[in-house]
Design an enzyme around this catalytic site. Structure first.
Site, short mmCIF file in Angstrom:
data_model
loop_
_atom_site.label_atom_id
_atom_site.label_comp_id
_atom_site.label_asym_id
_atom_site.label_seq_id
_atom_site.Cartn_x
_atom_site.Cartn_y
_atom_site.Cartn_z
N SER A 27 -7.58 -10.59 14.99
CA SER A 27 -6.65 -9.19 15.88
C SER A 27 -7.62 -8.21 15.12
O SER A 27 -7.52 -6.58 16.16
CB SER A 27 -5.30 -8.98 15.20
OG SER A 27 -5.04 -8.04 14.03
N SER A 62 -6.12 -11.99 10.19
CA SER A 62 -7.11 -10.62 11.18
C SER A 62 -7.95 -10.32 10.20
O SER A 62 -8.36 -9.56 11.42
CB SER A 62 -5.79 -10.16 11.62
OG SER A 62 -5.16 -10.75 12.45
N LYS A 74 -8.59 0.64 12.22
CA LYS A 74 -7.31 -0.46 13.76
C LYS A 74 -6.34 0.59 13.94
O LYS A 74 -5.77 1.44 13.73
CB LYS A 74 -6.93 -1.53 13.01
CG LYS A 74 -6.69 -2.34 13.71
CD LYS A 74 -6.37 -3.97 12.55
CE LYS A 74 -6.06 -4.34 13.73
NZ LYS A 74 -5.16 -5.17 13.03
#
Lengths: 99, 494
Positions: free
Chosen positions: B155, B179, B80
Site C-alpha cells: 500500500s 506494504s 506516507k
C-alpha cells in the site's frame, strides 16, 4: 463452507454500520464468498493443542504515574469534528422523540 | 536531472554538514523535481512547500550557528499519508478523512523533525493501507517510474514511487502484510519492515494493530538504515513498543558493504518459490543466492511447512482487527458526516457516512472481519487463524535454529499492470504471498533489489529473527555491493 447470500451481506453491513446499496449487496456477496472460501483453509491445519497468538511480543499492561499533564487543546480537537457546540461534539439524535 | 536529487541521503547530509550546499537548495531541488515529474507519477497527495522550506531553513540556521547536525539533517523525505502530521492534512488515502488536519504529530514524525529531516509532503496509498497496488486510494492512481502503465506496489506505493523517481531520497512506509517490502521490490529500491514493536505506532492511523509497523525506504541500504535509526526506539505512547536497544543497523549496512559473508548461514525457504512464481523472478532470486554463496555465506534450503497458510491466516486476522479499528470512523469526532438532516438518527448518519466515506476494499475487509469475529464463526475463522499464526512463528524459530537469515523473492511477480487485479481481490492479495509470514511472526524483513526480469526490478527478501534487524541490513548491503551501483541507476529516465 457456506455460500454467502445477499441477506448475509446485508446483515454484516448492518452490524458494521455500512448503508450498502442493493447493487453492492450482489457484488460483495460474490466476492466475500470467494474470499471466505479461500481463507477457510486455516481449518485444514490440525491445531487443537496449539495456543493462539494475538500478539507476537509479550503484551503487558503499561502503567504510568497518575500525574496531571497537558492534553490536546479542546478547541483544536473540536475543530476537527464535523459539528461542535458549546465546547462539545454535536451529534445527531440518539433517542426517538417518544422515548 | 539536477545532481542534488541523484545523491544518496548519506551524501546529501554530508554535503549539507560540510557547508557545500544548503538544506534549502536541496529541498528546492526536490520540490522542482516533484513539479517536473509528479503529474506523471502522482506519488504525492499533497506537497508541503512552505513547511519543507521552513524545515530546511531551520537546518541551515542551526548550521550557521555552528551546531552539530545529525546524520540526516536537511535530507528531504516523502511521508506516507497514514502517518499523522500536526497542521498538515492527513487522510490515510480515504475520503472519510478528507480535509482532516491533525492537532498532533506521530512519534515518528516528531523524531524525524527533531533529526532535521525535511518532510516534502504526504504520499498516496491504498485506502487505510489496504491493498497491494495503491489503486485503492480514494484520490489518485500512482504510476511506477520504471513503466508508467504499471503499479508501484502498495500500500505504500506513493512512497516507493517518490523515491524511485528521485522526488525524495528517503520515504516512510508502513507494512502490515508487505506494504513496504512489496512496493520496494517492484520499484527497485530498498524497503525494510522492522521487528514488530521496534518503531512506535503512536500517530499511525491503525489498520491491523498487531501487524502494523512503519519503516524506511531508500535507494541504498545505508540510507534506509540511517532513517531506521532515526525512527526506531521505545515510545511510552505505544503500549506494544519494545523497551530495548535499537539494533545497530547503520553499522551492519556498512559492514555488509564489504561483501564478506563468511560464517553466515542463509536459508532458502522452499515454500516461497516454485509454482506461481514468474520465471524471471526465480532466475533473479537464484542468481542472488549464488552471489551470497560467492561472498562466503553457506546457503541451505529449509522448509517452513505452515507458510502456505499465511495468506489465509492474514486475510482473517488483518480484516478482523481492521473491522474493530475502523469503528472509530463514526462521523462524530473527526472526518466526514453525511446525511445529518436533523431528522435522521445517529446510527443512520453513521451508516450513511461510512458507506459514502469508505471505498470497496475497505468495506470488503470490514465485512470479512465482522464475519470472522461473529459468534458461531469465531473459532473456525479468527481463532484458527491465530493458531496458524503460532505455527508460522514456530516455523521461523525452527529455521533460525540452523540459519542466521532466511531469503525468498519479495514478490512472486514483477510490477503488474494498473487495472489488472482491481476486480479480483484474491489475485491482488496474492501479491503479498512472500511477505506475509514475517508480518504474522513479527520478525524483521528487508527487500533489496536483486536484478531485473524483462526490464523490471525484482526484490530479494531477507528475514531475520526478532530484534536482529541488523542482519537484514548486513546481507542486503552485501547483495547491493555485489552489483556495483544500485540497480535503480538503470531505471529509464522520466
Amino acid at each position: 463452507m457456506p455460500a454467502i447470500s445477499r441477506e448475509e451481506v446485508a446483515h454484516l453491513a448492518r452490524l458494521a454500520r455500512l448503508a450498502v446499496t442493493d447493487e453492492e449487496l450482489g457484488v460483495f456477496a460474490g466476492q466475500l464468498d470467494v474470499i471466505l472460501g479461500a481463507v477457510a483453509r486455516v481449518g485444514e491445519v490440525a491445531a487443537d493443542d496449539i495456543p493462539p497468538t494475538s500478539h507476537v511480543v509479550p503484551v503487558t499492561n503499561v502503567l504510568r504515574p497518575d500525574e496531571p499533564r497537558p492534553s490536546l487543546d479542546r478547541d483544536a480537537v473540536l475543530a476537527c469534528a464535523p459539528a461542535a457546540e458549546d465546547g462539545r461534539f454535536r451529534v445527531p439524535r440518539i433517542l426517538d422523540e417518544e422515548a | 536531472m539536477s545532481e542534488l536529487i541523484s545523491l544518496t541521503a548519506a551524501e546529501t547530509a554530508a554535503k549539507i554538514s560540510a557547508g557545500e550546499v544548503s538544506a534549502r537548495e536541496v529541498a528546492q531541488a526536490h520540490l522542482d523535481r516533484i513539479g517536473a515529474v509528479d503529474d506523471r507519477i502522482q506519488a504525492f497527495l499533497r506537497v508541503d512547500t512552505a513547511g519543507a522550506l521552513k524545515a530546511a531553513d531551520a537546518v541551515d540556521q542551526a548550521k550557521a550557528k555552528g551546531e552539530q547536525l545529525g546524520p540526516l539533517a536537511g535530507v528531504p523525505l516523502a511521508l506516507k499519508d497514514v502517518v499523522v502530521t500536526n497542521g498538515l492534512e492527513t487522510t490515510s488515502g480515504s475520503k472519510i478523512l478528507s480535509g482532516w488536519i491533525p492537532p498532533y504529530d506521530a512519534t515518528i514524525t516528531t523524531r524525524m523533525r527533531e533529526a532535521g529531516i525535511v518532510i516534502l509532503g504526504k504520499t498516496n496509498m491504498d485506502e487505510f493501507a489496504m491493498g497491494s497496488s495503491t489503486e485503492n486510494s480514494a484520490f489518485a492512481t500512482t504510476h511506477n517510474p520504471w513503466d508508467l502503465d504499471r503499479t508501484p506496489g502498495g500500500s505504500s506505493g506513493g512512497s516507493s514511487a517518490a523515491v524511485a523517481s528521485y522526488e525524495a531520497p528517503l520515504a516512510i512506509g508502513t507494512d502490515t502484510g508487505g506494504s513496504i517490502r512489496q512496493p520496494a521490490a517492484v520499484t527497485g529500491i530498498v524497503g525494510h519492515k522492522p521487528t514488530y514493536g521496534s518503531v512506535s505506532r503512536y500517530g499511525l492511523i491503525a489498520f491491523s494493530s498487531s501487524l502494523d509497523q512503519a519503516g524506511p525506504f531508500g535507494r541504498t541500504v545505508l540510507d534506509a538504515a540511517l532513517l531506521h535509526e532515526v525512527i526506531a526506539g521505545h515510545d511510552p505512547c505505544d503500549s506494544t513498543s519494545l523497551d530495548v536497544p535499537v539494533a545497530p543497523v547503520v553499522a551492519a549496512a556498512r559492514e555488509g558493504a564489504n561483501g564478506d559473508l563468511a560464517g553466515l548461514t542463509v536459508g532458502i525457504v522452499r515454500e516461497l518459490g516454485g509454482e506461481g512464481y514468474e520465471s524471471g523472478v526465480t532466475a533473479a532470486f537464484t542468481d542472488a543466492a549464488q552471489r551470497l554463496e560467492a561472498m562466503g555465506a553457506k546457503v541451505v534450503e529449509v522448509s517452513c511447512p505452515h507458510f502456505g497458510y499465511a495468506l489465509a491466516a492474514y486475510y482473517l486476522i488483518a480484516p478482523s482487527e481492521a473491522s474493530s479499528n475502523l469503528a472509530r470512523f463514526d462521523s462524530v469526532r473527526y472526518g466526514l458526516r453525511v446525511g445529518d438532516d436533523g431528522a435522521r438518527s445517529l446510527e443512520e448518519v453513521m451508516s450513511l457516512t461510512r458507506e459514502a466515506g469508505f471505498g470497496p476494499e475497505v468495506k470488503r475487509r470490514i465485512m470479512i472481519g465482522t464475519y470472522a469475529l461473529s459468534s458461531g464463526y469465531y473459532d473456525a475463522y479468527y481463532g484458527q487463524a491465530q493458531k496458524v499464526r503460532t505455527l508460522i512463528s514456530r516455523d521461523f524459530a525452527d529455521a533460525f535454529q540452523t540459519c542466521d537469515v532466511l531469503i525468498s523473492p519479495a514478490t512472486p511477480t514483477v510490477a503488474f499492470r494498473l487495472g489488472e487485479r482491481v476486480d479480483d481481490p484474491m489475485a491482488m492479495y496474492a501479491a503479498d504471498l512472500c511477505t506475509l509470514p514475517a508480518s504474522l511472526a513479527g520478525v524483521p524483513a528487508i527487500s533489496v533489489p536483486c536484478g531485473l526480469s524483462a526490464g523490471l526490478p525484482v526484490g530479494l527478501q531477507v528475514m531475520a529473527p526478532a530484534l536482529a534487524d541488523d542482519r537484514c541490513y548486513r546481507v542486503a548491503a552485501a547483495v547491493e555491493a555485489s552489483y556495483g551501483a544500485p540497480l535503480i541507476a538503470s531505471a529509464p529516465a522520466l
